[in-house]
Write a protein that holds these residues in place. Structure first.
Motif, PDB file in Angstrom:
ATOM      1  N   HIS A  53      43.083 -22.752 -22.550  1.00 15.17           N
ATOM      2  CA  HIS A  53      42.512 -21.548 -21.945  1.00 15.17           C
ATOM      3  C   HIS A  53      41.564 -21.909 -20.807  1.00 15.17           C
ATOM      4  O   HIS A  53      41.608 -21.313 -19.723  1.00 15.17           O
ATOM      5  N   ALA A  54      40.702 -22.920 -21.038  1.00 13.55           N
ATOM      6  CA  ALA A  54      39.756 -23.340 -19.999  1.00 13.55           C
ATOM      7  C   ALA A  54      40.492 -23.845 -18.763  1.00 13.55           C
ATOM      8  O   ALA A  54      40.133 -23.511 -17.622  1.00 13.55           O
ATOM      9  N   LEU A  61      46.364 -30.142 -13.439  1.00 15.61           N
ATOM     10  CA  LEU A  61      45.974 -29.176 -14.469  1.00 15.61           C
ATOM     11  C   LEU A  61      47.197 -28.585 -15.151  1.00 15.61           C
ATOM     12  O   LEU A  61      47.214 -28.405 -16.378  1.00 15.61           O
ATOM     13  N   ASP A  62      48.240 -28.302 -14.378  1.00 15.04           N
ATOM     14  CA  ASP A  62      49.481 -27.777 -14.957  1.00 15.04           C
ATOM     15  C   ASP A  62      50.059 -28.754 -15.979  1.00 15.04           C
ATOM     16  O   ASP A  62      50.509 -28.358 -17.056  1.00 15.04           O
ATOM     17  N   GLY A  63      50.048 -30.039 -15.621  1.00 13.40           N
ATOM     18  CA  GLY A  63      50.568 -31.042 -16.545  1.00 13.40           C
ATOM     19  C   GLY A  63      49.763 -31.097 -17.823  1.00 13.40           C
ATOM     20  O   GLY A  63      50.323 -31.194 -18.932  1.00 13.40           O
ATOM     21  N   ALA A  64      48.434 -31.048 -17.707  1.00 14.12           N
ATOM     22  CA  ALA A  64      47.587 -31.077 -18.899  1.00 14.12           C
ATOM     23  C   ALA A  64      47.781 -29.816 -19.732  1.00 14.12           C
ATOM     24  O   ALA A  64      47.793 -29.873 -20.968  1.00 14.12           O
ATOM     25  N   ILE A  65      47.941 -28.678 -19.081  1.00 12.84           N
ATOM     26  CA  ILE A  65      48.182 -27.425 -19.804  1.00 12.84           C
ATOM     27  C   ILE A  65      49.468 -27.524 -20.621  1.00 12.84           C
ATOM     28  O   ILE A  65      49.516 -27.146 -21.797  1.00 12.84           O
ATOM     29  N   ARG A  97      42.713 -23.125 -13.258  1.00 14.64           N
ATOM     30  CA  ARG A  97      43.921 -23.047 -12.423  1.00 14.64           C
ATOM     31  C   ARG A  97      43.962 -21.719 -11.680  1.00 14.64           C
ATOM     32  O   ARG A  97      44.292 -21.665 -10.486  1.00 14.64           O
ATOM     33  N   ALA A  98      43.613 -20.649 -12.363  1.00 17.37           N
ATOM     34  CA  ALA A  98      43.611 -19.324 -11.737  1.00 17.37           C
ATOM     35  C   ALA A  98      42.565 -19.262 -10.632  1.00 17.37           C
ATOM     36  O   ALA A  98      42.816 -18.713  -9.548  1.00 17.37           O
ATOM     37  N   ALA A  99      41.390 -19.830 -10.885  1.00 18.15           N
ATOM     38  CA  ALA A  99      40.327 -19.820  -9.878  1.00 18.15           C
ATOM     39  C   ALA A  99      40.743 -20.605  -8.642  1.00 18.15           C
ATOM     40  O   ALA A  99      40.419 -20.234  -7.506  1.00 18.15           O
ATOM     41  N   ALA A 100      41.479 -21.694  -8.850  1.00 18.43           N
ATOM     42  CA  ALA A 100      41.920 -22.512  -7.718  1.00 18.43           C
ATOM     43  C   ALA A 100      42.997 -21.809  -6.901  1.00 18.43           C
ATOM     44  O   ALA A 100      43.104 -22.008  -5.690  1.00 18.43           O
ATOM     45  N   LEU A 101      43.801 -20.958  -7.558  1.00 13.35           N
ATOM     46  CA  LEU A 101      44.900 -20.290  -6.858  1.00 13.35           C
ATOM     47  C   LEU A 101      44.421 -19.186  -5.920  1.00 13.35           C
ATOM     48  O   LEU A 101      44.987 -18.976  -4.856  1.00 13.35           O
ATOM     49  N   GLN A 139      32.742 -26.570  -9.144  1.00 12.33           N
ATOM     50  CA  GLN A 139      33.026 -25.984  -7.831  1.00 12.33           C
ATOM     51  C   GLN A 139      34.529 -25.794  -7.687  1.00 12.33           C
ATOM     52  O   GLN A 139      35.302 -26.688  -8.042  1.00 12.33           O
ATOM     53  N   GLY A 140      34.930 -24.669  -7.139  1.00 18.32           N
ATOM     54  CA  GLY A 140      36.349 -24.433  -6.927  1.00 18.32           C
ATOM     55  C   GLY A 140      36.982 -25.445  -6.009  1.00 18.32           C
ATOM     56  O   GLY A 140      38.172 -25.762  -6.129  1.00 18.32           O
TER      57      GLY A 140
END
Length: 751
Positions: free
Chosen positions: A146-147, A129-133, A152-156, A117-118
């Motif tokens: 990529h996942a 997520l940014d830190g893990a990326i 991250r894009a979906a959350a933004l 879920q978003g």
């Protein structure tokens, strides 16, 4: 570059290929068309529950034990994931990217196919997520990166700030993936299979899971085809194609199973294997375990599945040069997680299953869930063996987050462990001789509280640990806490308990420490005669400790203790001889040498003995002691050079050379010492109580060297700090200590 095949895997591959030849072409071309993975749809709105830290452990345990897909349960899952991502964000902020990334993976592993879920990713989650990326990007982990970027894009949202930049990064990554997944057919298929399998670990969508399964099947089909052609024609494929063929045959079946078992879907894994040529290369043990889990689905069946994956991750027994992983560790991790979780859900009262799940929780950054799971499996009448195992897991859970500097996480785990500690405190269980003891858990928590500057929380834990496992060292810790709280009477009472502790006859180094602490307290109170008596007792114990047998670390400690006692008597030459002996004893033991160098340089700073400090740091450099020890030694040496206004040689500069993480605290200290960071910059860089005290000490020492009269008051603040286990606190005390004179006892035979 794909890993080499192991001898064990190559032998299995040869056996499989032999069976393929025997079966003939007809047996290899009749696979059924794979079906699309069914995804259960949740009906009704899902609203994330607001899970707070105080409730996190129990709520996590509830999510783990319940695999239903009701809107209410999925709302709880969303709340737990949100809170776990907040924990992950904190670990990135603390400079622990590996622990932060593991914590992100832990949050995502709670979500299975169809449950994403978003709303699970809020602002804090996006930062996690940014830190893990960032961390996974440095490892070249394109699938998981990529996942995570897609999440991250979906959350933004489409019009959010930063979305355009993220879309550009995504486009660049996808273009790079397209460019690099090239080469011969087998190489291209192998790269695609590994990439999509990695994506399927963190992307809980049915589409990604199906794409990964299709890619693995295509890769395995290519490997079987290459081997069939070779057997029929004798024509060898090119080396890269041959390596991919071997790897697909050796690992393809487990790889396919893992992406389904990650989601607890044994039936899905078996169906995809049986409906494709992957069935031809599946080891009997894995196939059997999947069949049993699909049919019976009890805890033992899922334990068999977990064992199959654990076997894939186990090291082989061949020589080091031949040892290689058969399967990507991420896929082993996912398979073990999914199967252990299912086993626990089938039988949450089974302690063995609970213990396996608890260990997984610790590894995935959800340590506070471990005691909650374990406590539920201990039952009303726990046995000592299970309690000991629970203590061990809880201790490790606390220690791993303490190493990351996450004090709040350690506190959450300790609070959740209250039922386990209560069981361990039962007389009939304590009598069995637990290891670690509940006293060790309380001591670890007390040490963490001290490092965080909460002496009020630490002291009762020190007392409980000392009562539970009385020793000279345990009562010294209580006395130091009392002294720092300015309760000299209580400190001296507890030192008397130290003198009478059960190990006082053998723990002579600790006994010398106790008498030295009593000496300092009486000295500071102006009780000169009592102080002299305690110093004499410290000398007796230190000399006796020096004669004890032990390893290099123990013998070096005895010498540095004796040196400290002799320093208090004012005998600098005898103290220097003891330090020289300590360095000589520790020379053959690198860890012991590092600790000894620090002890000697710190005392040289107090004594203002530049030659001794330089000699010790040089020996540490020659022995290549750890960076942290080297930098602290160089830092203290540079402070001494400043104070004495001595022309520096290159010793301190060499010791302060840095490598590795630029954000590490010790690296920042080195930069400050080399003049590359201001006092204000160092103070602003401190991330916790211990670092703030260290920054206060070093900036105060710099002011003292420059003649600032306010430096003494700054040092007094450090000396009174509740972070009492820091060397800097003891150094501040010693630098501010009143003058004291005492004659060595007549007849004292000094070495």
């Amino acid at each position: 570059m794909p890993p080499r095949s192991t001898p064990r895997a190559r032998a299995f591959a040869r056996a499989i290929l032999a069976s393929l030849l025997a079966a003939g072409a007809a047996g290899c071309g009749t696979s059924a068309r794979p079906t699309k993975t069914p995804v259960q749809v949740v009906e009704g709105p899902v609203k994330p529950v607001d899970v707070q830290d105080a409730d996190f452990a129990t709520t996590l345990a509830r999510v783990l034990s319940d695999g239903s897909r009701t809107p209410e349960r999925l709302g709880t899952v969303a709340g737990v994931v949100r809170r776990q991502l907040i924990h992950a964000e904190r670990r990135f902020a603390l400079g622990a990217p590996e622990r932060g990334t593991s914590s992100v993976m832990g949050a995502l592993y709670l979500v299975r196919v169809g449950e994403g879920q978003g709303a699970m990713v809020d602002a804090a989650g996006a930062r996690a997520l940014d830190g893990a990326i960032r961390h996974l990007s440095t490892l070249g982990d394109e699938g998981r990166v990529h996942a995570l970027m897609r999440m991250r894009a979906a959350a933004l949202g489409t019009s959010a700030p930063g979305r355009a930049e993220l879309d550009e990064h995504l486009s660049n990554l996808e273009r790079w993936i397209g460019d690099t997944h090239a080469g011969s057919p087998g190489v291209r298929l192998g790269a695609e299979a590994r990439y999509l399998a990695a994506r399927a670990m963190v992307d809980p969508s049915g589409e990604t899971l199906d794409a990964a399964a299709n890619a693995i099947e295509a890769w395995v089909n290519r490997g079987i085809e290459i081997n069939r052609i070779f057997r029929q024609t004798g024509k060898r494929p090119e080396r890269a194609e041959a390596m991919e063929a071997a790897r697909s045959i050796e690992t393809g079946a487990v790889m396919l199973a893992s992406i389904f078992i990650r989601h607890g879907d044994a039936q899905g894994a078996l169906s995809r294997i049986e409906s494709s040529e992957v069935r031809l290369i599946t080891e009997p043990a894995l196939r059997r375990s999947l069949m049993v889990a699909s049919e019976d689905g009890d805890a033992e069946a899922w334990e068999m599945v977990a064992a199959a994956f654990a076997n894939e991750g186990a090291p082989t027994t061949e020589d080091e040069d031949e040892r290689e992983e058969r399967l990507d560790p991420r896929l082993v991790e996912a398979g073990v997680w999914g199967s252990v979780l299912e086993a626990y859900r089938k039988d949450p009262k089974n302690f063995r299953m609970a213990a396996l799940l608890a260990e997984e929780l610790v590894r995935l950054g959800m340590s506070e869930g471990a005691p909650a799971v374990l406590a539920g499996a201990l039952g009303a009448q726990p046995n000592a063996r299970f309690v000991a195992a629970a203590n061990r897991i809880v201790f490790e859970a606390m220690a791993v987050d303490a190493d990351a500097g996450d004090v709040d996480a350690v506190r959450r785990t300790f609070r959740a462990a209250a039922p386990i500690l209560a069981a361990a405190d039962r007389p009939e269980i304590a009598a069995a001789g637990l290891e670690p003891t509940p006293a060790r858990l309380r001591l670890l928590m007390a040490s963490v509280e001290v490092r965080s500057g909460d002496l009020a929380a630490a002291r009762p834990l020190f007392v409980a640990a000392a009562k539970g496992d009385p020793s000279v060292a345990a009562w010294i810790r209580v006395a130091r806490a009392d002294r720092q709280a300015k309760d000299s009477t209580a400190a001296l009472d507890n030192l008397r308990r130290a003198y009478a502790a059960p190990d006082a006859r053998v723990a002579l180094a600790d006994l010398a420490e106790a008498h030295m602490l009593a000496f300092e307290i009486h000295r500071d109170l102006g009780a000169t005669d009592v102080a002299k008596a305690e110093l004499a007792d410290a000398l007796t114990a230190a000399l006796a400790s020096q004669k004890q047998r032990g390893d290099a670390g123990m013998r070096a400690r005895a010498e540095t203790l004796l040196s400290r006692v002799l320093e208090a008597y004012g005998d600098a030459k005898a103290a220097r001889r003891a330090h020289d002996r300590a360095l000589s004893v520790a020379a053959t033991d690198r860890p012991a040498l590092g600790a000894t160098v620090l002890q000697i340089v710190s005392r040289a700073l107090v004594r203002r003995d530049l030659d001794a400090a330089r000699a010790a740091v040089r020996q540490g450099l020659e022995a290549d002691v750890d960076q942290e020890e080297r930098i602290y030694g160089g830092l203290w040496l540079s402070l001494l050079e400043r104070e004495l206004r001595a022309a520096p040689d290159d010793t301190a500069t060499r010791a302060l050379a840095t490598n590795g993480d630029r954000d590490a605290w010790v690296v920042k200290l080195a930069q400050w010492a080399l003049g590359r960071m201001t006092d204000d910059g160092l103070l602003a860089s401190a991330q916790n109580a211990a670092q703030r005290v260290e920054a206060e000490f070093y900036t105060a020492m710099a002011r003292r060297a420059s003649g600032d009269p306010a430096a003494a008051e700054r040092l007094r603040k450090v000396a009174d700090s509740p972070v009492l286990d820091l060397v800097e606190v003891q150094l501040a005390r010693d630098l501010l200590a009143p003058n004291f004179r005492a004659e060595l006892p007549q007849g004292a035979a000094l070495p």
